[in-house]
Design a protein around this motif. Structure first.
Motif, mmCIF file in Angstrom:
data_model
loop_
_atom_site.group_PDB
_atom_site.id
_atom_site.type_symbol
_atom_site.label_atom_id
_atom_site.label_comp_id
_atom_site.label_asym_id
_atom_site.label_seq_id
_atom_site.Cartn_x
_atom_site.Cartn_y
_atom_site.Cartn_z
ATOM 1 N N LYS A 33 -3.890 13.375 -11.111
ATOM 2 C CA LYS A 33 -5.129 12.595 -11.173
ATOM 3 C C LYS A 33 -5.793 12.430 -9.810
ATOM 4 N N GLY A 34 -5.136 12.869 -8.747
ATOM 5 C CA GLY A 34 -5.742 12.813 -7.427
ATOM 6 C C GLY A 34 -5.441 11.569 -6.620
ATOM 7 N N TYR A 35 -4.523 10.736 -7.089
ATOM 8 C CA TYR A 35 -4.163 9.536 -6.319
ATOM 9 C C TYR A 35 -3.427 9.908 -5.040
ATOM 10 N N LEU A 36 -2.579 10.905 -5.128
ATOM 11 C CA LEU A 36 -1.772 11.314 -3.985
ATOM 12 C C LEU A 36 -1.624 12.827 -3.989
ATOM 13 N N VAL A 60 -1.789 3.729 -10.319
ATOM 14 C CA VAL A 60 -2.088 2.917 -9.137
ATOM 15 C C VAL A 60 -0.797 2.383 -8.520
ATOM 16 N N GLY A 61 0.099 1.873 -9.347
ATOM 17 C CA GLY A 61 1.372 1.364 -8.836
ATOM 18 C C GLY A 61 2.164 2.441 -8.128
ATOM 19 N N THR A 62 2.188 3.633 -8.690
ATOM 20 C CA THR A 62 2.887 4.756 -8.065
ATOM 21 C C THR A 62 2.268 5.087 -6.715
ATOM 22 N N TYR A 63 0.939 5.040 -6.656
ATOM 23 C CA TYR A 63 0.256 5.317 -5.397
ATOM 24 C C TYR A 63 0.620 4.283 -4.326
ATOM 25 N N VAL A 64 0.568 2.993 -4.662
ATOM 26 C CA VAL A 64 0.823 1.945 -3.662
ATOM 27 C C VAL A 64 2.255 2.056 -3.150
ATOM 28 N N ARG A 65 3.183 2.234 -4.061
ATOM 29 C CA ARG A 65 4.588 2.422 -3.667
ATOM 30 C C ARG A 65 4.717 3.587 -2.695
ATOM 31 N N GLY A 66 4.151 4.732 -3.080
ATOM 32 C CA GLY A 66 4.268 5.926 -2.243
ATOM 33 C C GLY A 66 3.589 5.778 -0.899
ATOM 34 N N GLU A 290 -11.669 2.261 -2.378
ATOM 35 C CA GLU A 290 -12.893 2.714 -3.023
ATOM 36 C C GLU A 290 -12.685 4.090 -3.654
ATOM 37 N N ARG A 291 -12.011 4.967 -2.923
ATOM 38 C CA ARG A 291 -11.729 6.302 -3.469
ATOM 39 C C ARG A 291 -10.890 6.200 -4.742
ATOM 40 N N LEU A 292 -9.881 5.356 -4.711
ATOM 41 C CA LEU A 292 -9.004 5.203 -5.869
ATOM 42 C C LEU A 292 -9.763 4.674 -7.081
ATOM 43 N N SER A 293 -10.693 3.765 -6.825
ATOM 44 C CA SER A 293 -11.430 3.152 -7.928
ATOM 45 C C SER A 293 -12.308 4.161 -8.662
ATOM 46 N N MET A 294 -12.608 5.272 -8.002
ATOM 47 C CA MET A 294 -13.460 6.285 -8.614
ATOM 48 C C MET A 294 -12.666 7.273 -9.477
ATOM 49 N N LEU A 295 -11.359 7.242 -9.370
ATOM 50 C CA LEU A 295 -10.538 8.225 -10.084
ATOM 51 C C LEU A 295 -10.431 7.918 -11.571
ATOM 52 N N GLU A 296 -10.211 6.648 -11.902
ATOM 53 C CA GLU A 296 -10.055 6.243 -13.294
ATOM 54 C C GLU A 296 -10.584 4.826 -13.463
ATOM 55 N N MET A 297 -11.015 4.519 -14.662
ATOM 56 C CA MET A 297 -11.439 3.156 -14.966
ATOM 57 C C MET A 297 -10.200 2.289 -15.151
ATOM 58 N N LEU A 298 -10.118 1.209 -14.372
ATOM 59 C CA LEU A 298 -8.990 0.290 -14.467
ATOM 60 C C LEU A 298 -9.517 -1.095 -14.798
#
Length: 334
Positions: A33-36, A60-66, A290-298
């Motif tokens: 999905k482009g988070y990481l 999102v949780g996976t991204y923050v952890r990583g 901001e970049r993350l918020s554009m990837l998927e609607m949360l």
């Protein structure tokens, strides 16, 4: 002829090993999905092309952890590099982690002297097979790839072991591979929570003792769930129990102070802990959010923060007599 039936004892650790697959699929989803960025995880997830994406909250949780753990590892390598020192990383309960390949293909590849991964034999056997099957992973390892349950190739060592077996088993496993004169970073990602506290403390103390005589900087990063006494935490525990997963290591650690104290009580000089919620709010840069918020609607922001509040990253440093530069290691506000 006996009519007595033969019963095969259930594998009590199978459900724990399955959590590694959950984490690997979650990381695959976040990467797709482009988070990481992780071009290697697909080689370690069975039938990666058939895996369904995980919900945005998990991504999102996976991204923050990583992101948090990546930053701690990166900073460790940077400090070692500035001191023109080689360093070692030991990932305990490594599972399907791809960190070695990411480092080996990055700017600090020459700083890394040794990278060790330890996990259950069933996990290391599966990972070794995946590595052999992947030309990309094998090419980065270079040279001869030797082993079956274990795997050794250059600076990379994949070792089968059970951390619950105590210091003697650790000594047998790691002596001769680790250099006690090199700065060394330990990684525990969702590992200690599955062990009784006395066993996890014994692991930490063994490493502190191993490096103390040489006055070598020793760092440790722990990522795991905590704060499980409230209503949400109890639901988490109940969900795990329904999968036959018990977490005896969570009970003593009901707040951040307790997570930090674990390091201090086992010989580390300094320790810090932060929830994923706080890391997301204060450490992740605004433009990255901001970049993350554009990837998927949360839509479930409140639910996301509730989940992140029950996971923490802790880091401790044992560096008595070492260069003061290591004292600056850790997460700060960006």
């Amino acid at each position: 002829m006996s009519t007595r039936s033969t019963h095969i004892a259930p594998d009590a650790d199978a459900s724990i090993r399955e959590t590694d697959n959950d984490a690997a699929v979650a990381r695959l989803s976040a990467a797709q999905k482009g988070y990481l960025h992780d071009p290697y995880i697909r080689h370690l997830v069975p039938r990666a092309h058939l895996q369904q994406p995980r919900p945005p909250l998990i991504n999102v949780g996976t991204y923050v952890r990583g992101a948090a753990i990546d930053a701690l590892v990166e900073q460790w390598l940077q400090i070692a590099d500035k001191k023109t020192k080689k360093c070692q990383i030991v990932s305990l309960g490594a599972g399907s982690d791809t960190r070695f390949w990411r480092i080996a293909n990055g700017t600090h590849k020459d700083t890394l002297a040794t990278y060790v991964e330890v996990d259950f034999p069933e996990v290391t056997t599966r990972k070794a097979m995946s590595i052999r099957k992947s030309k990309e992973l094998g090419a980065i390892l270079g040279g001869d790839i030797q082993g079956g349950t274990a795997l050794h190739a250059g600076k990379y060592h994949l070792l089968p072991g059970d951390l619950r077996m105590g210091p003697t088993a650790l000594s047998t496993l790691l002596t001769g591979i680790l250099d006690s004169s090199l700065p060394t970073l330990l990684l525990f990602e969702c590992v200690l929570v599955y062990m009784v506290p006395s066993a996890s403390d014994a692991v930490l103390r063994w490493f502190v003792d191993y490096f103390s005589d040489a006055k070598t900087p020793l760092g440790a990063v722990v990522y795991e769930m905590f704060n499980l006494e409230d209503a949400f935490g109890k639901v988490m525990v109940s969900n795990l129990k329904s999968r036959n997963v018990s977490i005896p290591g969570a009970e003593p650690y009901r707040n951040l102070e307790a997570l930090s104290q674990r390091f201090l009580s086992t010989g580390f000089n300094t320790a810090h802990s932060e929830t994923l919620r706080e890391i997301r709010r204060t450490w992740i840069a605004p433009d990255e959010l901001e970049r993350l918020s554009m990837l998927e609607m949360l839509d479930e922001i409140e639910e996301l923060e509730l989940v992140l509040e029950h996971y923490a990253v802790s880091w401790g440093l044992a560096a008595s007599g070492a260069d003061a530069s290591w004292g600056g290691w850790g997460l700060g506000k960006k």
